[in-house]
Each structure stands twice: as C-alpha cells, then as structure tokens.
Design a protein around this motif. Structure first.
Motif, PDB file in Angstrom:
ATOM      1  N   GLN A 189       0.837  -1.198   0.000  1.00  0.00           N
ATOM      2  CA  GLN A 189       0.000   0.000   0.000  1.00  0.00           C
ATOM      3  C   GLN A 189       0.872   1.248   0.000  1.00  0.00           C
ATOM      4  N   ARG A 190       0.544   2.163  -0.910  1.00  0.00           N
ATOM      5  CA  ARG A 190       1.229   3.448  -1.016  1.00  0.00           C
ATOM      6  C   ARG A 190       0.191   4.511  -1.347  1.00  0.00           C
ATOM      7  N   THR A 191       0.497   5.738  -1.013  1.00  0.00           N
ATOM      8  CA  THR A 191      -0.371   6.840  -1.385  1.00  0.00           C
ATOM      9  C   THR A 191       0.078   7.362  -2.738  1.00  0.00           C
ATOM     10  N   VAL A 192      -0.832   7.328  -3.695  1.00  0.00           N
ATOM     11  CA  VAL A 192      -0.557   7.776  -5.057  1.00  0.00           C
ATOM     12  C   VAL A 192      -1.665   8.762  -5.435  1.00  0.00           C
ATOM     13  N   GLY A 193      -1.278   9.975  -5.748  1.00  0.00           N
ATOM     14  CA  GLY A 193      -2.262  10.984  -6.116  1.00  0.00           C
ATOM     15  C   GLY A 193      -3.241  11.290  -4.996  1.00  0.00           C
ATOM     16  N   GLY A 194      -2.780  11.176  -3.753  1.00  0.00           N
ATOM     17  CA  GLY A 194      -3.628  11.465  -2.612  1.00  0.00           C
ATOM     18  C   GLY A 194      -4.558  10.331  -2.219  1.00  0.00           C
ATOM     19  N   ARG A 195      -4.449   9.190  -2.879  1.00  0.00           N
ATOM     20  CA  ARG A 195      -5.321   8.048  -2.586  1.00  0.00           C
ATOM     21  C   ARG A 195      -4.478   6.827  -2.226  1.00  0.00           C
ATOM     22  N   LEU A 196      -4.945   6.060  -1.277  1.00  0.00           N
ATOM     23  CA  LEU A 196      -4.252   4.851  -0.865  1.00  0.00           C
ATOM     24  C   LEU A 196      -4.514   3.759  -1.884  1.00  0.00           C
ATOM     25  N   ARG A 197      -3.458   3.157  -2.389  1.00  0.00           N
ATOM     26  CA  ARG A 197      -3.537   2.132  -3.422  1.00  0.00           C
ATOM     27  C   ARG A 197      -2.603   0.983  -3.093  1.00  0.00           C
ATOM     28  N   TYR A 198      -2.947  -0.198  -3.589  1.00  0.00           N
ATOM     29  CA  TYR A 198      -1.947  -1.256  -3.649  1.00  0.00           C
ATOM     30  C   TYR A 198      -1.166  -1.007  -4.921  1.00  0.00           C
ATOM     31  N   VAL A 199       0.153  -1.098  -4.817  1.00  0.00           N
ATOM     32  CA  VAL A 199       1.048  -0.845  -5.945  1.00  0.00           C
ATOM     33  C   VAL A 199       2.037  -1.992  -6.031  1.00  0.00           C
ATOM     34  N   SER A 200       2.213  -2.493  -7.235  1.00  0.00           N
ATOM     35  CA  SER A 200       3.235  -3.493  -7.500  1.00  0.00           C
ATOM     36  C   SER A 200       4.197  -2.883  -8.508  1.00  0.00           C
ATOM     37  N   CYS A 201       5.479  -2.970  -8.228  1.00  0.00           N
ATOM     38  CA  CYS A 201       6.470  -2.397  -9.131  1.00  0.00           C
ATOM     39  C   CYS A 201       7.009  -3.486 -10.050  1.00  0.00           C
TER      40      CYS A 201
END
Length: 140
Positions: free
Chosen positions: A74-86
């Motif tokens: 989980q990371r904050t992207v564009g002010g929203r909490l998201r699951y992110v996979s790199c």
C-alpha cells in the motif's frame, strides 16, 4: 411557429441528464466509486492480471528480458491509498533490439489492476524486486 413536444423533449434531455449527474458537494463522478480509503482489498490475482495486461500492452511481448516484480504494497498515489506493485523489465523495440530496463508501477483499485504508470520513480523507490520469469515467457 412552435416546436413539437417530441422535439422539445429531445432538446431538453441533455439538460435533464446534467441535472441528474451534478451534485452540490462538487465531487466528480467515478465509475468505480473510488473512495481512496484504507479499506482497499489486496489484489489476489495480481500476477495473472499483470501477465494478461502486458500481453496486450507490449508491442512485442515475446523475449522480454530481466523481468522482476515487487509484491503489492500500500502506497499513497495521487492522494489516494492504493496497492502498488512495481515491475521492471527490458522489452524489445520495433527494430528487434532491447530498450533499457526500467521500473513501472501497477496500481490496483478494489483489488483489480487499474493502470500502469510509466514513470514510477518515486512510487517504486525502495521496492524489493524478485525475478518474474512468467513475464519473460510471454507469447503472442
């Protein structure tokens, strides 16, 4: 000369629809009802979704090299909490050569792949990558 009731209804339809869509609180409309809250579910099928997406995203999915992926966090992207996979890989270019490998971020909304961010610099900073051999084995 007056207009018919049917023609008047057709002319007023866009105004009526706009009234239904607008709201007093100024929020935009979202088809996914994205609330941006911490209750985002973990993307259980993220590996399969990434592979399916990459098969269509890449001009030539055959022969990808140096594929690696970080587990979703989980990371904050564009002010929203998201699951992110790199995701990091080197793909073939249109002449058959290879581009330099670089990181991309895969964002999930409601447990499903939402989009890929090409310039993932800050989003993927500090990601821990592991080999992703399934991406290297893609076919057309």
């Amino acid at each position: 000369m007056g207009i018919s009731a049917k023609r008047a209804a057709i002319l007023l339809l866009p105004i009526a629809l706009a009234a239904c869509v607008s709201s007093d609180d100024g929020r935009s409309i979202s088809y996914t009802d994205d609330r941006g809250v911490a209750s985002q579910p973990f993307p259980a099928n993220y590996r399969a979704e990434i592979l399916a997406f990459m098969r269509t995203y890449l001009n030539n999915p055959v022969g990808v090299r140096d594929a690696a992926m970080a587990e979703p966090v989980q990371r904050t992207v564009g002010g929203r909490l998201r699951y992110v996979s790199c995701l990091r890989f080197a793909a073939r270019d249109s002449e058959g050569g290879y581009r330099e490998g670089r990181a991309r971020a895969v964002l999930y909304v409601d447990g499903r792949l939402d989009r890929l961010v090409e310039n993932a610099g800050e989003i993927c900073a500090g990601a821990t990558y592991a080999p992703f051999p399934e991406l290297e084995k893609l076919t057309r």
